[in-house]
Design a protein around this motif. Structure first.
Motif: not given
Lengths: 316, 316
Positions: A131-144
């Motif tokens: 839950e947060s006050d505003q929409l927050v999207i945190s993405v982590m990417a993995l690669g080869d």
């Protein structure tokens, strides 16, 4: 009928809707639902990056659909992986949202996340929902890296050619149209809403001997500035090599603004910019736009650019 | 003198203060400052997890120092890696904060992040810094299985012993003291502010043949419920095996609450809970607290627990 909200449905319902029935690639050894995911790293190394998107700062629900926002969040992280010369293999997504968020929004985000991950054959392997006050999207990417050396910011050398793959300025043009409440130029609006990084060209450039590479997230001058600074070189960009996008030009004329400013300082297109040895042929799909010299800093047609060089968090 | 703020200093100053002069372990092949990090994954697989912490929801600056919050953010992600039987190798941190955030807060967070990562010989290898209305910390942790199979939620079998390593209920006790504005029991306040997951016991349990494992983040009953559900078994916990923490008992008596509720449903201690074959000796440092049976669900002394089973985002 009012949409059910995340607060009403609860954490596990939302997570189930995001993960049930999804197909994982063979490289996902343990997918969502455990304490952590396990992803194949056949190369013996893993490339990893993270970017956070905040509502009102990096996206607006009035200007983009939840699906477009989900795609953008994945695209900008995947572009960072490609800019190392690697192939994105997996994404993790942490989402913060108010309890009042409709499930249609989280469902749309989810569709976008999975759709953009699928562009490179990857998947969402894990995440968090809080839950947060505003929409927050945190993405982590993995690669080869598939056996290649990573292409760093610091490898550019005097005499190298600077080349770009992908469009520049279109996201900035689209944003300007949205901010001015102007219709038209659907290509620019689309470019702002969902960037299309040329993912596969990162490994191609690495294979072709790129000496330095980055994705254009903050603006061409700002991002080339990172290469110049890390490599201890100067870069000169030829404005003539950048122009020629009729759609962009037309929108700039309409709004009475300088097209070149969009091309040089507009961020979020996530094109790839790289340096190649001066005697190399740049790969197909890449356009030479400048040269690497001695000294430091980035110039345009031999002169300092007058104006902001691009996006900064906190306006600095 | 008023503290300088993140908005005044700008993104790159804050990132420099967080990364300059830090020491990376040999497994960090490319550290902060490039498009992405590159981390060694000698096992050919990488374990990955993410957790997001939101101000006012997961921490309060009135109750914890920024350094404690940074440590907690790393600890809860590292515990997820340990719960797979892996060793944490690297962390990425995305931070959202208002421009008015003092640099003393971001500096303190940074110190905490690095200090807790160092507990397992890992480091912060990358991150992001963006503007948001409230403080949001999103951490991604990577881990190395060192040749072992991951220990999943789904491996518990009828006849297994349930055992725990680490304290239970202390974080909940500390939180209750803070919420009641009560001093005393510094061990409980400390446990709430900075959990101390028994990181190295994750690999130890895996090596000792643990059939299922998780960390206690939502509360013992809730987290054992995940094992029971994923494994298709029931779990019965013995309350007598849990009690005996004099500090916790004293605080519960003081506040007039049920100590057992803290032990069974208090989250955020990040102890490890695992199942072992019934004929195995649980590793040193682990305490047998229950048994695995047929059916489903989690009971306490053979009976259903009356009350909430633990933490849920969005109160569901």
């Amino acid at each position: 009928m009012r949409d059910e909200t995340v607060g009403e449905a609860g954490e596990f319902t939302v997570i189930d809707r995001a993960t049930q029935g999804r197909v994982q690639p063979a490289t996902t050894l343990v997918g969502p639902g455990d304490d952590a995911a396990v992803v194949a790293a056949p190369d013996g190394r893993v490339v990893a990056t993270t970017d956070m998107l905040v509502e009102g700062k990096h996206f607006r629900l009035e200007w983009s659909t939840p699906e477009q926002i989900g795609r953008k969040a994945i695209a900008q992280n995947g572009a960072d992986i490609a800019a190392m010369g690697a192939r994105p293999t997996a994404y993790l997504v942490a989402l913060g949202c108010p309890p009042s968020t409709p499930l249609t929004v989280t469902d749309g985000l989810t569709e976008g996340l999975w759709a953009e991950a699928a562009v490179v054959g990857a998947a969402i392997v894990g995440g968090d929902l809080v839950e947060s006050d505003q929409l927050v999207i945190s993405v982590m990417a993995l690669g080869d890296l598939e056996g290649r050396s990573p292409v760093l910011l610091s490898g550019a050398r005097v005499g190298d050619v600077v080349a770009v793959c992908g469009r520049l300025g279109r996201s900035a043009g689209g944003l300007a149209l949205l901010a001015a409440d102007r219709d038209g130029a659907p290509e620019l609006l689309a470019a702002h809403r969902v960037p299309m990084p040329p993912y596969s060209q990162g490994p191609v450039a690495a294979g072709a001997g790129a000496t330095a590479m980055t994705d254009v997230s903050d603006g061409l001058l700002a991002d080339l500035g990172h290469i110049a600074s890390a490599s201890g070189v100067s870069i000169d960009v030829s404005s003539a090599a950048l122009t020629g996008d009729a759609v962009l030009n037309s929108a700039a004329v309409d709004l009475g603004v300088d097209e070149l400013a969009w091309l040089l300082t507009g961020g979020e297109d996530h094109a790839l910019a790289a340096t190649f040895p001066g005697d190399a042929v740049v790969p197909e799909g890449w356009v030479a736009i400048g040269t690497v010299g001695e000294g430091g800093g980035v110039t345009v047609d031999g002169k300092e650019w007058q104006g902001s060089v691009g996006w900064r968090s906190f306006g600095k």
